[in-house]
Design a protein around this motif. Structure first.
Motif, mmCIF file in Angstrom:
data_model
loop_
_atom_site.group_PDB
_atom_site.id
_atom_site.type_symbol
_atom_site.label_atom_id
_atom_site.label_comp_id
_atom_site.label_asym_id
_atom_site.label_seq_id
_atom_site.Cartn_x
_atom_site.Cartn_y
_atom_site.Cartn_z
ATOM 1 N N CYS A 1 0.835 -1.210 0.000
ATOM 2 C CA CYS A 1 0.000 0.000 0.000
ATOM 3 C C CYS A 1 0.864 1.252 0.000
ATOM 4 C CB CYS A 1 -0.916 0.010 1.228
ATOM 5 S SG CYS A 1 -2.309 -1.122 1.145
ATOM 6 N N ALA A 2 1.870 1.283 0.861
ATOM 7 C CA ALA A 2 2.734 2.465 0.974
ATOM 8 C C ALA A 2 3.422 2.777 -0.348
ATOM 9 C CB ALA A 2 3.765 2.250 2.078
ATOM 10 N N SER A 3 3.829 1.735 -1.066
ATOM 11 C CA SER A 3 4.526 1.978 -2.334
ATOM 12 C C SER A 3 3.605 2.550 -3.406
ATOM 13 C CB SER A 3 5.189 0.691 -2.833
ATOM 14 O OG SER A 3 4.210 -0.243 -3.240
ATOM 15 N N LEU A 4 2.293 2.373 -3.244
ATOM 16 C CA LEU A 4 1.343 2.888 -4.228
ATOM 17 C C LEU A 4 0.564 4.105 -3.729
ATOM 18 C CD1 LEU A 4 -0.058 -0.484 -5.600
ATOM 19 C CD2 LEU A 4 1.570 1.056 -6.701
ATOM 20 N N GLY A 5 0.888 4.588 -2.536
ATOM 21 C CA GLY A 5 0.199 5.758 -2.006
ATOM 22 C C GLY A 5 -1.201 5.479 -1.504
ATOM 23 N N VAL A 6 -1.463 4.241 -1.104
ATOM 24 C CA VAL A 6 -2.763 3.845 -0.567
ATOM 25 C C VAL A 6 -2.620 3.727 0.950
ATOM 26 C CG1 VAL A 6 -4.493 2.004 -0.513
ATOM 27 C CG2 VAL A 6 -3.401 2.628 -2.682
ATOM 28 N N VAL A 7 -3.601 4.213 1.685
ATOM 29 C CA VAL A 7 -3.559 4.159 3.146
ATOM 30 C C VAL A 7 -4.171 2.842 3.630
ATOM 31 C CG1 VAL A 7 -4.358 5.246 5.283
ATOM 32 C CG2 VAL A 7 -3.739 6.658 3.313
ATOM 33 N N LEU A 8 -3.431 2.111 4.447
ATOM 34 C CA LEU A 8 -3.967 0.925 5.123
ATOM 35 C C LEU A 8 -4.373 1.382 6.523
ATOM 36 C CD1 LEU A 8 -4.619 -2.066 5.452
ATOM 37 C CD2 LEU A 8 -2.202 -2.457 6.014
ATOM 38 N N HIS A 9 -5.687 1.578 6.726
ATOM 39 C CA HIS A 9 -6.158 2.077 8.015
ATOM 40 C C HIS A 9 -6.004 1.049 9.120
ATOM 41 C CE1 HIS A 9 -7.637 5.975 6.912
ATOM 42 N NE2 HIS A 9 -8.484 5.505 6.016
ATOM 43 N N ASP A 10 -6.350 -0.203 8.833
ATOM 44 C CA ASP A 10 -6.339 -1.188 9.907
ATOM 45 C C ASP A 10 -6.480 -2.596 9.344
ATOM 46 O OD1 ASP A 10 -6.323 -2.247 12.498
ATOM 47 O OD2 ASP A 10 -7.946 -0.964 13.207
ATOM 48 N N HIS A 11 -6.200 -3.540 10.195
ATOM 49 C CA HIS A 11 -6.494 -4.952 9.966
ATOM 50 C C HIS A 11 -7.296 -5.374 11.181
ATOM 51 C CE1 HIS A 11 -4.915 -9.318 9.179
ATOM 52 N NE2 HIS A 11 -6.225 -9.264 9.351
ATOM 53 N N ILE A 12 -8.538 -5.755 10.947
ATOM 54 C CA ILE A 12 -9.446 -6.156 12.017
ATOM 55 C C ILE A 12 -9.642 -7.659 11.935
ATOM 56 C CG2 ILE A 12 -11.788 -5.942 12.941
ATOM 57 C CD1 ILE A 12 -11.831 -3.114 11.630
ATOM 58 N N ILE A 13 -9.550 -8.311 13.079
ATOM 59 C CA ILE A 13 -9.815 -9.747 13.163
ATOM 60 C C ILE A 13 -11.044 -9.920 14.043
ATOM 61 C CG2 ILE A 13 -8.940 -12.021 13.818
ATOM 62 C CD1 ILE A 13 -6.093 -10.822 13.522
ATOM 63 N N THR A 14 -12.061 -10.583 13.492
ATOM 64 C CA THR A 14 -13.283 -10.811 14.260
ATOM 65 C C THR A 14 -13.252 -12.199 14.866
ATOM 66 O OG1 THR A 14 -14.589 -11.671 12.419
ATOM 67 C CG2 THR A 14 -14.598 -9.289 12.738
ATOM 68 N N GLY A 15 -13.793 -12.294 16.073
ATOM 69 C CA GLY A 15 -13.897 -13.578 16.761
ATOM 70 C C GLY A 15 -15.286 -13.720 17.337
ATOM 71 N N ALA A 16 -15.411 -14.555 18.335
ATOM 72 C CA ALA A 16 -16.709 -14.785 18.969
ATOM 73 C C ALA A 16 -16.991 -13.666 19.970
ATOM 74 C CB ALA A 16 -16.723 -16.134 19.662
ATOM 75 N N GLY A 17 -17.761 -12.679 19.542
ATOM 76 C CA GLY A 17 -18.183 -11.624 20.444
ATOM 77 C C GLY A 17 -17.207 -10.488 20.645
ATOM 78 N N ARG A 18 -16.066 -10.492 19.956
ATOM 79 C CA ARG A 18 -15.134 -9.374 20.070
ATOM 80 C C ARG A 18 -14.274 -9.295 18.818
ATOM 81 N NH1 ARG A 18 -9.878 -10.576 22.978
ATOM 82 N NH2 ARG A 18 -9.729 -12.832 22.971
ATOM 83 N N GLU A 19 -13.662 -8.126 18.641
ATOM 84 C CA GLU A 19 -12.810 -7.874 17.496
ATOM 85 C C GLU A 19 -11.476 -7.335 17.994
ATOM 86 O OE1 GLU A 19 -15.967 -6.155 17.679
ATOM 87 O OE2 GLU A 19 -16.758 -8.030 16.908
ATOM 88 N N THR A 20 -10.432 -7.580 17.214
ATOM 89 C CA THR A 20 -9.108 -7.053 17.522
ATOM 90 C C THR A 20 -8.665 -6.158 16.381
ATOM 91 O OG1 THR A 20 -8.485 -8.940 18.883
ATOM 92 C CG2 THR A 20 -6.692 -7.639 17.969
ATOM 93 N N SER A 21 -8.199 -4.975 16.728
ATOM 94 C CA SER A 21 -7.653 -4.017 15.769
ATOM 95 C C SER A 21 -6.148 -4.068 15.870
ATOM 96 C CB SER A 21 -8.154 -2.605 16.096
ATOM 97 O OG SER A 21 -7.310 -1.641 15.514
ATOM 98 N N LEU A 22 -5.467 -4.403 14.758
ATOM 99 C CA LEU A 22 -4.009 -4.433 14.794
ATOM 100 C C LEU A 22 -3.425 -3.040 14.968
ATOM 101 C CD1 LEU A 22 -4.495 -7.378 14.032
ATOM 102 C CD2 LEU A 22 -2.535 -7.196 12.516
ATOM 103 N N ARG A 23 -4.121 -2.005 14.482
ATOM 104 C CA ARG A 23 -3.645 -0.636 14.693
ATOM 105 C C ARG A 23 -3.711 -0.300 16.179
ATOM 106 N NH1 ARG A 23 -1.881 3.283 11.967
ATOM 107 N NH2 ARG A 23 -2.644 2.572 9.956
ATOM 108 N N ALA A 24 -4.802 -0.639 16.844
ATOM 109 C CA ALA A 24 -4.936 -0.344 18.272
ATOM 110 C C ALA A 24 -3.893 -1.097 19.097
ATOM 111 C CB ALA A 24 -6.346 -0.692 18.758
ATOM 112 N N ARG A 25 -3.510 -2.282 18.643
ATOM 113 C CA ARG A 25 -2.477 -3.057 19.333
ATOM 114 C C ARG A 25 -1.070 -2.515 19.086
ATOM 115 N NH1 ARG A 25 -2.547 -8.813 20.267
ATOM 116 N NH2 ARG A 25 -0.569 -8.750 19.165
ATOM 117 N N GLY A 26 -0.929 -1.645 18.094
ATOM 118 C CA GLY A 26 0.385 -1.119 17.747
ATOM 119 C C GLY A 26 1.125 -1.984 16.758
ATOM 120 N N ASP A 27 0.426 -2.904 16.112
ATOM 121 C CA ASP A 27 1.045 -3.820 15.151
ATOM 122 C C ASP A 27 0.944 -3.341 13.712
ATOM 123 O OD1 ASP A 27 1.854 -5.723 17.079
ATOM 124 O OD2 ASP A 27 -0.166 -6.578 17.111
ATOM 125 N N LEU A 28 0.487 -2.121 13.518
ATOM 126 C CA LEU A 28 0.343 -1.600 12.158
ATOM 127 C C LEU A 28 1.002 -0.241 12.068
ATOM 128 C CD1 LEU A 28 -1.064 -2.221 9.411
ATOM 129 C CD2 LEU A 28 -2.962 -0.874 10.272
#
Length: 162
Positions: A135-162
Motif C-alpha cells: 500500500c505504501a509503495s502505491l500511495g494507498v492508506v492501510l487504516h487497519d487490519h481487524i480480526i473478528t472472533g466470537a463476540g469481540r474484534e481485535t484491531s491491529l492498529r490499536a495493538r500497535g502492530d500496524l
C-alpha cells in the motif's frame, strides 16, 4: 481510525446454526449489504467494528477488504478469499490490483477466526506487513487490519502492530 480491542464480560461460544437458520442469516446479510450499498458511509469506528462483526463471520476463515474513497466512504466490501477452519490464503497483489481498479484511496483488511479468539497469529502479522508495504509503495492508506472472533474484534492498529 484507532480503537482499543472490544471484550465482553461473557465469553461467547461459537453458534451452530441449522440449515434453515443459516438461510435466514444469509438473507439478513444480503439485506444489510443492499442497505450499505445505498448508504455507503461507515460513520464511526464503532460502526466499522459492528459491520465487520456482523458480515465477516462463519465456520471457515474469510478475508475481506473494505475499499474506501478519499473521505473514507465505503466503495466496496469484497471477499477476496475463503479458506479453511484455520487458514485463508491472501495475496497482496490481488488486494492492490482490486484497489487500483476501484480507484480506492484507503482500505481496511478484515478476516475472521472461526475458533473465536481474535488474537493475531504470526502469519496474520506478516501478511499485514506485506500488504502495508505494498500500500505504501502505491500511495494507498492501510487504516487497519481487524480480526473478528466470537463476540469481540481485535484491531491491529490499536495493538500497535500496524
Amino acid at each position: 481510525m484507532t480503537r482499543s480491542t472490544r471484550t465482553s464480560a461473557i465469553e461467547a461460544q461459537p453458534l451452530r446454526f441449522s440449515a434453515q437458520e443459516q438461510a435466514v442469516v444469509y438473507e439478513a446479510r444480503q439485506l444489510l449489504l443492499r442497505h450499505l450499498n445505498q448508504n455507503p458511509v461507515l460513520t464511526s469506528w464503532q460502526a466499522v467494528l459492528d459491520y465487520c462483526a456482523l458480515t465477516i463471520r462463519g465456520e471457515v476463515e474469510r478475508f475481506h477488504v473494505l475499499y474506501l474513497d478519499q473521505r473514507n466512504r465505503l466503495i466496496s466490501d469484497e471477499c477476496l478469499a475463503i479458506g479453511t477452519v484455520d487458514h485463508v490464503p491472501v495475496y497482496p497483489r490481488e488486494v492492490l490490483r482490486r484497489c487500483l481498479a476501484l480507484n480506492a484511496s484507503a482500505l481496511i483488511i478484515v478476516h475472521n477466526h472461526p475458533a473465536g479468539d481474535p488474537e493475531p497469529s504470526a502469519a496474520d502479522l506478516a501478511m499485514t506487513k506485506e500488504i502495508g508495504n505494498a500500500c505504501a509503495s502505491l500511495g494507498v492508506v492501510l487504516h487497519d487490519h481487524i480480526i473478528t472472533g466470537a463476540g469481540r474484534e481485535t484491531s491491529l492498529r490499536a495493538r500497535g502492530d500496524l
